[in-house]
Write a protein that holds these residues in place. Structure first.
Motif, PDB file in Angstrom:
ATOM      1  N   LYS A 140      -0.388  46.149  68.693  1.00 10.06           N
ATOM      2  CA  LYS A 140      -0.199  46.209  67.247  1.00 10.06           C
ATOM      3  C   LYS A 140      -0.726  44.880  66.693  1.00 10.06           C
ATOM      4  CE  LYS A 140       4.256  46.917  67.037  1.00 10.06           C
ATOM      5  NZ  LYS A 140       5.583  47.203  66.436  1.00 10.06           N
ATOM      6  N   PRO A 141      -1.915  44.888  66.076  1.00 10.27           N
ATOM      7  CA  PRO A 141      -2.511  43.627  65.607  1.00 10.27           C
ATOM      8  C   PRO A 141      -1.631  42.907  64.588  1.00 10.27           C
ATOM      9  CG  PRO A 141      -4.145  45.388  65.614  1.00 10.27           C
ATOM     10  CD  PRO A 141      -2.805  46.038  65.838  1.00 10.27           C
ATOM     11  N   SER A 142      -1.662  41.572  64.662  1.00  8.37           N
ATOM     12  CA  SER A 142      -0.919  40.749  63.692  1.00  8.37           C
ATOM     13  C   SER A 142      -1.859  40.136  62.670  1.00  8.37           C
ATOM     14  CB  SER A 142      -0.160  39.641  64.429  1.00  8.37           C
ATOM     15  OG  SER A 142      -1.048  38.841  65.188  1.00  8.37           O
ATOM     16  N   THR A 143      -3.074  40.660  62.597  1.00  8.45           N
ATOM     17  CA  THR A 143      -4.117  40.088  61.743  1.00  8.45           C
ATOM     18  C   THR A 143      -4.119  40.679  60.331  1.00  8.45           C
ATOM     19  OG1 THR A 143      -5.610  41.764  62.640  1.00  8.45           O
ATOM     20  CG2 THR A 143      -5.672  39.594  63.654  1.00  8.45           C
ATOM     21  N   TYR A 144      -3.217  41.600  60.063  1.00  9.02           N
ATOM     22  CA  TYR A 144      -3.244  42.426  58.849  1.00  9.02           C
ATOM     23  C   TYR A 144      -4.410  43.399  58.956  1.00  9.02           C
ATOM     24  CZ  TYR A 144       0.412  39.603  56.742  1.00  9.02           C
ATOM     25  OH  TYR A 144       1.609  38.975  56.501  1.00  9.02           O
ATOM     26  N   MET A 145      -4.271  44.503  58.212  1.00  3.37           N
ATOM     27  CA  MET A 145      -5.184  45.635  58.342  1.00  3.37           C
ATOM     28  C   MET A 145      -6.655  45.243  58.214  1.00  3.37           C
ATOM     29  SD  MET A 145      -5.274  48.918  58.851  1.00  3.37           S
ATOM     30  CE  MET A 145      -3.730  49.701  58.344  1.00  3.37           C
ATOM     31  N   ASN A 146      -6.980  44.451  57.207  1.00  2.00           N
ATOM     32  CA  ASN A 146      -8.382  44.176  56.897  1.00  2.00           C
ATOM     33  C   ASN A 146      -9.112  43.350  57.949  1.00  2.00           C
ATOM     34  OD1 ASN A 146      -7.692  45.529  54.595  1.00  2.00           O
ATOM     35  ND2 ASN A 146      -8.137  43.859  53.183  1.00  2.00           N
ATOM     36  N   LEU A 147      -8.375  42.739  58.876  1.00  4.39           N
ATOM     37  CA  LEU A 147      -9.001  41.953  59.945  1.00  4.39           C
ATOM     38  C   LEU A 147      -8.662  42.519  61.328  1.00  4.39           C
ATOM     39  CD1 LEU A 147      -8.386  38.330  58.566  1.00  4.39           C
ATOM     40  CD2 LEU A 147     -10.507  39.657  58.480  1.00  4.39           C
ATOM     41  N   SER A 148      -8.409  43.811  61.385  1.00  8.15           N
ATOM     42  CA  SER A 148      -8.012  44.466  62.641  1.00  8.15           C
ATOM     43  C   SER A 148      -9.038  44.284  63.747  1.00  8.15           C
ATOM     44  CB  SER A 148      -7.779  45.960  62.409  1.00  8.15           C
ATOM     45  OG  SER A 148      -6.737  46.185  61.490  1.00  8.15           O
ATOM     46  N   GLY A 149     -10.307  44.216  63.378  1.00  8.68           N
ATOM     47  CA  GLY A 149     -11.371  44.110  64.377  1.00  8.68           C
ATOM     48  C   GLY A 149     -11.274  42.865  65.228  1.00  8.68           C
ATOM     49  N   LYS A 150     -10.753  41.796  64.671  1.00  9.96           N
ATOM     50  CA  LYS A 150     -10.614  40.550  65.421  1.00  9.96           C
ATOM     51  C   LYS A 150      -9.695  40.745  66.616  1.00  9.96           C
ATOM     52  CE  LYS A 150      -9.368  35.672  64.778  1.00  9.96           C
ATOM     53  NZ  LYS A 150      -8.855  34.659  63.807  1.00  9.96           N
ATOM     54  N   SER A 151      -8.582  41.425  66.386  1.00 11.79           N
ATOM     55  CA  SER A 151      -7.634  41.687  67.464  1.00 11.79           C
ATOM     56  C   SER A 151      -8.201  42.682  68.472  1.00 11.79           C
ATOM     57  CB  SER A 151      -6.316  42.226  66.877  1.00 11.79           C
ATOM     58  OG  SER A 151      -5.379  42.484  67.894  1.00 11.79           O
ATOM     59  N   VAL A 152      -8.849  43.724  67.972  1.00 12.02           N
ATOM     60  CA  VAL A 152      -9.423  44.739  68.864  1.00 12.02           C
ATOM     61  C   VAL A 152     -10.451  44.108  69.800  1.00 12.02           C
ATOM     62  CG1 VAL A 152     -10.861  46.811  68.969  1.00 12.02           C
ATOM     63  CG2 VAL A 152      -9.024  46.670  67.287  1.00 12.02           C
ATOM     64  N   LYS A 153     -11.353  43.318  69.252  1.00 10.18           N
ATOM     65  CA  LYS A 153     -12.398  42.700  70.067  1.00 10.18           C
ATOM     66  C   LYS A 153     -11.798  41.744  71.093  1.00 10.18           C
ATOM     67  CE  LYS A 153     -16.832  40.317  69.679  1.00 10.18           C
ATOM     68  NZ  LYS A 153     -17.837  39.742  68.740  1.00 10.18           N
ATOM     69  N   TYR A 154     -10.815  40.956  70.664  1.00  8.93           N
ATOM     70  CA  TYR A 154     -10.189  39.997  71.576  1.00  8.93           C
ATOM     71  C   TYR A 154      -9.533  40.715  72.749  1.00  8.93           C
ATOM     72  CZ  TYR A 154      -6.843  36.689  73.505  1.00  8.93           C
ATOM     73  OH  TYR A 154      -6.116  35.906  74.367  1.00  8.93           O
ATOM     74  N   TRP A 155      -8.761  41.761  72.471  1.00  8.76           N
ATOM     75  CA  TRP A 155      -8.031  42.432  73.539  1.00  8.76           C
ATOM     76  C   TRP A 155      -8.920  43.307  74.420  1.00  8.76           C
ATOM     77  CZ3 TRP A 155      -3.828  40.797  75.550  1.00  8.76           C
ATOM     78  CH2 TRP A 155      -2.992  39.986  74.793  1.00  8.76           C
ATOM     79  N   MET A 156     -10.000  43.830  73.870  1.00 11.15           N
ATOM     80  CA  MET A 156     -10.964  44.532  74.724  1.00 11.15           C
ATOM     81  C   MET A 156     -11.545  43.580  75.757  1.00 11.15           C
ATOM     82  SD  MET A 156     -13.201  47.145  72.383  1.00 11.15           S
ATOM     83  CE  MET A 156     -14.180  47.599  73.817  1.00 11.15           C
ATOM     84  N   THR A 157     -11.879  42.360  75.311  1.00 12.02           N
ATOM     85  CA  THR A 157     -12.443  41.353  76.212  1.00 12.02           C
ATOM     86  C   THR A 157     -11.392  40.850  77.191  1.00 12.02           C
ATOM     87  OG1 THR A 157     -13.983  40.668  74.478  1.00 12.02           O
ATOM     88  CG2 THR A 157     -13.655  39.150  76.324  1.00 12.02           C
ATOM     89  N   LYS A 158     -10.220  40.546  76.673  1.00 12.39           N
ATOM     90  CA  LYS A 158      -9.133  40.014  77.498  1.00 12.39           C
ATOM     91  C   LYS A 158      -8.721  40.979  78.601  1.00 12.39           C
ATOM     92  CE  LYS A 158      -5.337  37.372  78.176  1.00 12.39           C
ATOM     93  NZ  LYS A 158      -5.398  35.968  78.672  1.00 12.39           N
ATOM     94  N   GLU A 159      -8.609  42.259  78.268  1.00  9.87           N
ATOM     95  CA  GLU A 159      -8.154  43.270  79.225  1.00  9.87           C
ATOM     96  C   GLU A 159      -9.298  43.932  79.985  1.00  9.87           C
ATOM     97  OE1 GLU A 159      -5.110  43.807  80.012  1.00  9.87           O
ATOM     98  OE2 GLU A 159      -4.044  42.760  78.404  1.00  9.87           O
ATOM     99  N   LYS A 160     -10.542  43.578  79.631  1.00  7.79           N
ATOM    100  CA  LYS A 160     -11.729  44.151  80.286  1.00  7.79           C
ATOM    101  C   LYS A 160     -11.726  45.685  80.189  1.00  7.79           C
ATOM    102  CE  LYS A 160     -12.238  40.335  83.626  1.00  7.79           C
ATOM    103  NZ  LYS A 160     -11.131  39.502  83.114  1.00  7.79           N
ATOM    104  N   VAL A 161     -11.532  46.164  78.970  1.00  7.22           N
ATOM    105  CA  VAL A 161     -11.488  47.603  78.722  1.00  7.22           C
ATOM    106  C   VAL A 161     -12.844  48.076  78.198  1.00  7.22           C
ATOM    107  CG1 VAL A 161     -10.441  49.426  77.314  1.00  7.22           C
ATOM    108  CG2 VAL A 161      -9.014  47.606  78.256  1.00  7.22           C
ATOM    109  N   PRO A 162     -13.442  49.093  78.814  1.00  3.83           N
ATOM    110  CA  PRO A 162     -14.727  49.603  78.328  1.00  3.83           C
ATOM    111  C   PRO A 162     -14.563  50.290  76.969  1.00  3.83           C
ATOM    112  CG  PRO A 162     -13.864  51.035  80.048  1.00  3.83           C
ATOM    113  CD  PRO A 162     -12.960  49.837  79.996  1.00  3.83           C
ATOM    114  N   LEU A 163     -15.635  50.301  76.193  1.00  6.18           N
ATOM    115  CA  LEU A 163     -15.593  50.856  74.839  1.00  6.18           C
ATOM    116  C   LEU A 163     -15.085  52.296  74.819  1.00  6.18           C
ATOM    117  CD1 LEU A 163     -16.276  50.377  71.824  1.00  6.18           C
ATOM    118  CD2 LEU A 163     -18.558  51.285  72.321  1.00  6.18           C
TER     119      LEU A 163
END
Length: 207
Positions: free
Chosen positions: A80-103
């Motif tokens: 659940k991103p803490s970036t507020y709705m309009n900056l959701s992509g920042k959290s998504v990109k960070y956690w995809m990289t951190k967890e090594k999850v494919p697109l």
């Protein structure tokens, strides 16, 4: 030497297998008590429902709250991103990289004004539809080809009242129907990880 090569090859295969069995499920919403139980926060609400059902807990981490859920050999990383709705992509990109999850193993859970209340729909690509959270995710990832789970909130608002509507609380009739809709929603998430997007779309879309 041959045994060592086989060992390394086996490790690589295992890493690739683990890579494909991990899924990032991001529920969109805004942090803060004033946004709890608002239509725009249905992504948070669905993930909260899942962890309550499974007796799990979120942990506050970088750029959001995180919980790990394991099911039949799959790992679901719930964010659940803490970036507020309009900056959701920042959290998504960070956690995809951190967890090594494919697109292809990313699933974004969001509200949709163009669907009747409680209608659920999985899509593997598409435009942001004017949704600021999806717009930022698209910009951060550089693609529209990621899966999104749209939960219908309907468009029952008068002209000029869209913001008030999406940031408003659920109505009495909606709350009566909500438990069954939340149960169906977490079934869709589980199916996404266990059965794949095609089967999940055929099973749940419009249901």
């Amino acid at each position: 030497m041959l045994g060592f090569v086989k060992h390394l090859f086996g490790l690589k295969q295992k890493e690739e297998l683990d890579y494909m069995k991990k899924f990032l499920i991001v529920g969109l919403g805004n942090i803060g008590p004033e946004y709890v139980d608002t239509r725009h926060n249905i992504g948070f609400k669905i993930l909260d429902h899942l962890i309550i059902k499974e007796d799990l807990k979120f942990e506050t981490v970088k750029l959001g709250d995180r919980c790990e859920y394991k099911l039949k050999g799959r790992t679901f990383v719930l964010i659940k991103p803490s970036t507020y709705m309009n900056l959701s992509g920042k959290s998504v990109k960070y956690w995809m990289t951190k967890e090594k999850v494919p697109l292809e193993n990313l699933l974004v859970v969001t509200d949709d004004l163009n669907l009747p209340f409680g209608s659920i729909r999985l899509k593997t690509k598409g435009s942001d539809g004017g949704h600021n959270g999806l717009k930022d995710i698209q910009q951060q990832l550089g693609t529209t080809k990621y899966s999104r789970f749209r939960f219908g909130i309907s468009n029952s608002f008068s002209k000029g009242k869209q913001v008030d509507y999406v940031l408003g609380k659920w109505g009495e009739e909606e709350l009566k129907l909500m438990p069954e809709r939340l149960d169906k929603s977490i079934d869709l998430i589980k199916s996404f990880g266990l059965a794949g997007s095609s089967i999940t779309m055929n099973t749940f879309n419009g249901k």
